[in-house]
Design a protein around this motif. Structure first.
Motif, PDB file in Angstrom:
ATOM      1  N   LEU A 170      -2.725   9.108   1.729  1.00 30.00           N
ATOM      2  CA  LEU A 170      -3.867   8.203   1.535  1.00 30.00           C
ATOM      3  C   LEU A 170      -4.094   7.239   2.697  1.00 30.00           C
ATOM      4  N   THR A 188      -3.588  12.949  -1.877  1.00 27.45           N
ATOM      5  CA  THR A 188      -2.156  12.719  -2.037  1.00 27.45           C
ATOM      6  C   THR A 188      -1.867  11.234  -1.852  1.00 27.45           C
ATOM      7  N   VAL A 189      -0.889  10.742  -2.550  1.00 28.42           N
ATOM      8  CA  VAL A 189      -0.508   9.332  -2.411  1.00 28.42           C
ATOM      9  C   VAL A 189       0.087   9.083  -1.031  1.00 28.42           C
TER      10      VAL A 189
END
Length: 125
Positions: free
Chosen positions: A38, A34-35
């Protein structure tokens, strides 16, 4: 902070490190997918040697002996093109070797190098 004694680190590894390290690696990889997660995922990968055997980063135990890190831009580009898949393979091979008595020393060495394989982060300075 000085390194903990070999006995303490070995006791930690036998009681906690052998099972907690793969759990931390899997949580880190879930977060890396997931962004938003991260940054935390990378941070977790960078503490794998501490989870494995209570090993302290050299920058904390002997700051004068450490070498400089690569720039964040270089480390980010490396992670995007190489680190994310290479470290997943590296961690899985290390986990496989850790379940064998013969492969345990190599697995220990590989887990200690996981931060560098992931993002060129030198845990030892």
């Amino acid at each position: 902070m000085a390194q903990r004694s070999l006995f303490t680190r070995a006791l930690w590894f036998v009681a906690v490190g052998w099972w907690a390290t793969p759990a931390v690696v899997n949580v880190a990889w879930f977060l890396n997918a997931t962004v938003i997660g991260l940054p935390l995922g990378i941070k977790l990968i960078n503490v794998v040697p501490t989870v494995l055997s209570l090993k302290e980063p050299r920058s904390l135990s002997a700051p004068e002996g450490g070498r400089g890190q690569r720039s964040l831009v270089v480390r980010g580009v490396y992670f995007l093109f190489v680190g994310w898949w290479a470290s997943l393979l590296w961690a899985n091979v290390a986990a496989f070797l850790a379940v064998t008595v013969v492969g345990l020393p190599v697995a220990y060495w590989m887990f200690n190098r996981l931060p560098f394989v992931t993002s060129l982060y030198r845990f030892d300075g």
